[in-house]
Design a protein around this motif. Structure first.
Motif, mmCIF file in Angstrom:
data_model
loop_
_atom_site.group_PDB
_atom_site.id
_atom_site.type_symbol
_atom_site.label_atom_id
_atom_site.label_comp_id
_atom_site.label_asym_id
_atom_site.label_seq_id
_atom_site.Cartn_x
_atom_site.Cartn_y
_atom_site.Cartn_z
ATOM 1 N N ARG A 1 -13.859 -25.099 73.828
ATOM 2 C CA ARG A 1 -12.685 -24.965 72.970
ATOM 3 C C ARG A 1 -12.052 -26.311 72.629
ATOM 4 O O ARG A 1 -11.071 -26.355 71.902
ATOM 5 C CB ARG A 1 -11.638 -24.071 73.648
ATOM 6 C CG ARG A 1 -12.030 -22.616 73.789
ATOM 7 C CD ARG A 1 -10.888 -21.768 74.351
ATOM 8 N NE ARG A 1 -10.632 -22.074 75.766
ATOM 9 C CZ ARG A 1 -9.645 -22.821 76.208
ATOM 10 N NH1 ARG A 1 -8.789 -23.381 75.334
ATOM 11 N NH2 ARG A 1 -9.468 -23.030 77.504
ATOM 12 N N HIS A 2 -12.591 -27.396 73.133
ATOM 13 C CA HIS A 2 -11.989 -28.704 72.893
ATOM 14 C C HIS A 2 -12.446 -29.243 71.543
ATOM 15 O O HIS A 2 -13.646 -29.312 71.253
ATOM 16 C CB HIS A 2 -12.379 -29.675 74.003
ATOM 17 C CG HIS A 2 -11.483 -30.858 74.093
ATOM 18 N ND1 HIS A 2 -11.499 -31.895 73.172
ATOM 19 C CD2 HIS A 2 -10.511 -31.196 74.997
ATOM 20 C CE1 HIS A 2 -10.604 -32.794 73.499
ATOM 21 N NE2 HIS A 2 -9.989 -32.401 74.614
ATOM 22 N N VAL B 1 -7.948 -29.908 80.330
ATOM 23 C CA VAL B 1 -8.890 -30.487 79.383
ATOM 24 C C VAL B 1 -10.321 -30.152 79.793
ATOM 25 O O VAL B 1 -11.163 -29.778 78.968
ATOM 26 C CB VAL B 1 -8.710 -32.011 79.287
ATOM 27 C CG1 VAL B 1 -9.818 -32.648 78.447
ATOM 28 C CG2 VAL B 1 -7.344 -32.348 78.709
ATOM 29 N N ALA C 1 -11.085 -26.612 78.909
ATOM 30 C CA ALA C 1 -11.342 -26.455 77.466
ATOM 31 C C ALA C 1 -12.736 -26.941 77.108
ATOM 32 O O ALA C 1 -13.436 -26.322 76.291
ATOM 33 C CB ALA C 1 -10.287 -27.210 76.667
ATOM 34 N N LEU C 2 -13.165 -28.058 77.721
ATOM 35 C CA LEU C 2 -14.526 -28.543 77.474
ATOM 36 C C LEU C 2 -15.549 -27.540 77.982
ATOM 37 O O LEU C 2 -16.533 -27.232 77.303
ATOM 38 C CB LEU C 2 -14.730 -29.895 78.164
ATOM 39 C CG LEU C 2 -13.999 -31.098 77.551
ATOM 40 C CD1 LEU C 2 -14.024 -32.277 78.514
ATOM 41 C CD2 LEU C 2 -14.648 -31.494 76.219
ATOM 42 N N ARG D 1 -13.684 -26.529 66.307
ATOM 43 C CA ARG D 1 -14.738 -27.246 67.028
ATOM 44 C C ARG D 1 -16.058 -26.956 66.339
ATOM 45 O O ARG D 1 -16.325 -25.841 65.910
ATOM 46 C CB ARG D 1 -14.794 -26.789 68.485
ATOM 47 C CG ARG D 1 -15.762 -27.586 69.365
ATOM 48 C CD ARG D 1 -17.085 -26.891 69.568
ATOM 49 N NE ARG D 1 -16.952 -25.602 70.221
ATOM 50 C CZ ARG D 1 -17.943 -24.719 70.307
ATOM 51 N NH1 ARG D 1 -19.126 -24.990 69.736
ATOM 52 N NH2 ARG D 1 -17.763 -23.555 70.900
ATOM 53 N N PRO E 1 -14.208 -33.809 71.698
ATOM 54 C CA PRO E 1 -14.790 -34.157 72.999
ATOM 55 C C PRO E 1 -15.044 -35.642 73.172
ATOM 56 O O PRO E 1 -15.070 -36.130 74.312
ATOM 57 C CB PRO E 1 -16.103 -33.361 73.001
ATOM 58 C CG PRO E 1 -16.423 -33.131 71.559
ATOM 59 C CD PRO E 1 -15.095 -32.972 70.887
#
Length: 728
Positions: free
Chosen positions: A24-25, A16, A19-20, A147, A28
């Motif tokens: 790509r998250h 996670v 990804a942040l 996103r 958030p």
């Protein structure tokens, strides 16, 4: 005082965090911010990060897998802010991820349903106080994005720092960013479906923009303007109706007048609020129509390829200064109309095209979604959210800027799927026909919404075909516009005027044909910018003959137009017979006003406006057949026309007579009543640059049938002239 670092790796899953860190998250807010006794932060510039509560620093450790992600345990209560360190630098800021959503449940429901007619109140950038903190709420519709982030100088244009909160099924993303205020520059960074990063996008509902060629949106606080136009707003319904005198001065604000001493810049909104408003008021017009004001990237489009539909163009000043122009016009008794362009939009990368990586606002099929004539994209009117976006925009200008009416551009291109297309290049409607049923439905809905939202306004269609009932109510089977431009009248009459007078008798019908359909719609007679560009020449140079004949023809034609049924519209410069074709890159040829012939045309238009407003017979039944009657429509050999105008009440009748040959004509003319008829106007008057020939102040009509009228008079029709008589 510094607290301890507590197990950051266990607080955030490394995948996670990665990804942040990589942007790509998709959600958030589910990770960052305060969650119970934990604070998680993304700050790519920090070497160390602390949450500060009541003066105590709680260090947040760097999370494995996410080089920019920090996390740590903190007390579950108390206001926290963030403090970052990198080398010798220290910075403090409020955490955007500690704030809850701004958008309410009702807004979310209406947006999801596609029926929120005031989307600008929730989408876009709003300066406000939220949970005790001032900042800006950003919200944007991008339903197919993975996103969405707001980026700007406040976050180093880094899309990882302010990734937004998805609002469920609405397709809307939002975030409140503390301490971002009016004047901040921003865009949206969108990771589209499939993880494809899109070009940075301007805000579709942004209230401000940078100067072209820069194209970022700018946070503008549009609240709190102190309007002083209550009197106008209360009475404008009577100024915009079918029975009112409506004489429109069409203006391209960038080229009306320029300031030579300051690099030949155009007037600002505030300067136009004085100079333009005073001029139009002095000229006797009732309305100013502005070519599109919505922000546009290319000067050469004149505004007809807008990108920022909710942003008054910054070319002339910020939003409140645009309001200054409107407020000043209203206090002078002038209405303001805007050219509005819901028919297409440019494909500039920062605009609406492929906004979230998909054909969101436009059709995916170019046979439906691409204008070949203008290389622009066509809105998908069948999509509820798109219709809602455009309808909200119409209401926005009427409510937020007190605009008195919208003239909708290129309506014909919206109504027909085969507009300017060959066989095989268009998609038929569900019944196999050429009508664009979705666009028709949109136009009906937008008109109903506009009239329902703002009392006393008007909508006007630029529609060049014979599509029925454009200016009839929707519940009566119409499109719901208040008025329609009479393009047929304009084309026919200009074709006639361009002919040498010796040949006009062969095309006599061009001046009369418009009366066969003159009352089928609520018509405006337009001599617009389209008639003086692209090699068409100026109005003066359309006229045949030498210099004197050109001016005489133009005077006679304008007088014919003001005496003809229908509201009036004249493009700037035409009122003083600008000699050259309009050029959007320079101001009008004001220097020609030293020439008495040009000054005479200007005075003629001023006096025509004064007469038109003063005599109800010339305007009250503009849209009704009972307000018009031919006296002479068939004298082709003499190129003479004459008719009666009536108000339907006890007001005096008016008789208009035209002689479109360079031959003076003593003429026996039928009159609707015996008695004295005052010569209220003669286009050959010396003050207009003519020879001063006329009827010595009036004529006496005597009983005796002529032209189907109960009386007759001996009138003098000067060469290439129009005379107007009013019954005493």
């Amino acid at each position: 005082m510094t607290g301890t670092v507590r197990k950051p790796a266990s607080i955030v899953d490394p995948k996670v965090a990665e990804a942040l860190h990589q942007g790509r998250h998709g959600d958030p807010f589910s990770v960052l911010g305060r969650h119970g006794g934990t604070v998680r932060v993304l700050d790519p510039g920090a070497e160390r990060m602390f949450a500060v509560i009541d003066g105590t620093e709680y260090e947040l450790g760097r999370v494995a897998g996410g080089m920019a992600v920090f996390a740590g345990e903190v007390p579950e209560s108390g206001h926290y802010w963030l403090r970052g360190y990198a080398g010798t630098e220290t910075w403090e800021y409020e955490d955007a991820y500690r704030f809850g959503p701004v958008m309410g449940e009702l807004d979310e429901y209406l947006l999801g349903e596609g029926t929120h007619q005031r989307i600008w109140t929730v989408l876009g950038a709003h300066v406000l106080e939220h949970e005790g903190q001032w900042g800006t709420q950003f919200a944007v519709w991008a339903p197919n994005a993975e996103r969405v982030s707001v980026v700007g100088g406040f976050n180093h244009w880094d899309g990882r720092r302010h990734a937004m909160r998805p609002r469920g099924a609405t397709g809307v993303w939002e975030i409140f960013v503390p301490n971002v205020t009016d004047g901040e520059v921003y865009k949206y960074e969108i990771l589209g479906a499939g993880g494809q990063l899109q070009p940075l996008k301007s805000d579709p509902v942004g209230f401000g923009s940078q100067h072209a060629p820069q194209n970022s949106s700018i946070v503008r606080d549009i609240s709190g303007y102190g309007w002083k136009d209550d009197d106008w707003m209360a009475e404008r319904g009577g100024r915009n109706g079918r029975t009112a005198p409506i004489s429109v001065y069409e203006v391209h604000l960038g080229s009306w007048k320029r300031v030579a001493a300051e690099g030949n810049r155009p007037l600002s909104y505030k300067e136009a609020a004085e100079e333009l408003v005073d001029y139009v008021h002095d000229m006797g017009f009732t309305h100013i129509e502005l070519l599109p004001i919505s922000e546009y990237p290319f000067d050469g489009s004149w505004g007809y390829q807008p990108v920022g539909l909710f942003a008054p163009t910054i070319r002339f000043g910020p939003p409140h200064e645009f309001r200054d122009l409107i407020d000043a016009a209203h206090r002078k008794g002038l209405g303001i109309l805007l050219d509005w362009v819901p028919g297409h939009f440019p494909a500039d990368p920062h605009g609406l095209g492929q906004f979230d990586g998909t054909a969101l606002y436009e059709h995916a099929d170019p046979r439906e979604g691409f204008h070949q004539d203008w290389n622009t994209l066509i809105y998908n009117y069948g999509r509820t959210e798109v219709k809602n976006f455009l309808t909200s925009n119409a209401i926005y200008w009427l409510e937020e800027y007190h605009i008195d009416g919208l003239r909708v551009d290129a309506v014909a291109s919206m109504l027909y799927r085969d507009y300017s297309r060959k066989e095989g290049e268009w998609v038929p409607n569900k019944f196999g026909g050429r009508e664009n049923l979705e666009a028709i439905d949109f136009l009906k809905g937008a008109n109903m919404a506009a009239y329902g939202a703002a009392d006393g306004i008007m909508t006007v269609a630029e529609e060049s075909t014979s599509f029925p009932q454009v200016s009839r109510p929707v519940d009566d089977g119409g499109l719901g516009f208040g008025f329609k431009w009479n393009m047929g009248w304009m084309n026919d009459t200009l074709r006639y005027m361009e002919k040498d007078p010796i040949y006009r008798k062969h095309d006599h019908h061009l001046m009369t044909f418009g009366l066969h359909y003159a009352f089928s719609e609520n018509f405006i007679l337009p001599i617009s910018h389209d008639e003086v560009v692209h090699g068409k020449g100026s109005m003066l140079n359309k006229m045949p003959g030498g210099e004197d004949e050109k001016f005489a023809n133009l005077r006679a034609y304008y007088s014919f137009m003001w005496g003809h049924p229908g509201k009036k519209l004249l493009f700037m410069g035409c009122e003083f017979a600008q000699p050259s074709e309009w050029n959007h890159n320079s101001q009008l040829s004001w220097g020609v006003m030293d020439n008495p012939k040009h000054a005479g045309i200007q005075r003629l238009v001023r006096d025509l406006n004064t007469l038109y407003r003063a005599e109800p017979a010339l305007h009250a039944l503009d849209c009704e057949p009972s307000g018009f009657q031919w006296i002479e429509a068939n004298d082709a050999d003499a190129s003479v026309y004459a008719w009666i105008r009536r108000s339907g009440g006890t007001d005096p009748e008016v008789v208009v007579a035209c002689n479109f040959t360079p031959v003076e004509r003593p003429y026996k003319l039928g009159m609707p009543q015996a008695g004295r008829w005052r010569e209220a106007f003669c286009s050959d008057a010396e003050i207009y640059g003519g020879q001063g020939r006329g009827n010595m102040g009036g004529v006496d009509a005597k009983a005796g049938e002529r032209n189907g009228q109960p009386a007759e008079a001996d009138v003098y029709l000067p060469p290439l002239s129009t005379v107007i008589f009013v019954k005493e």
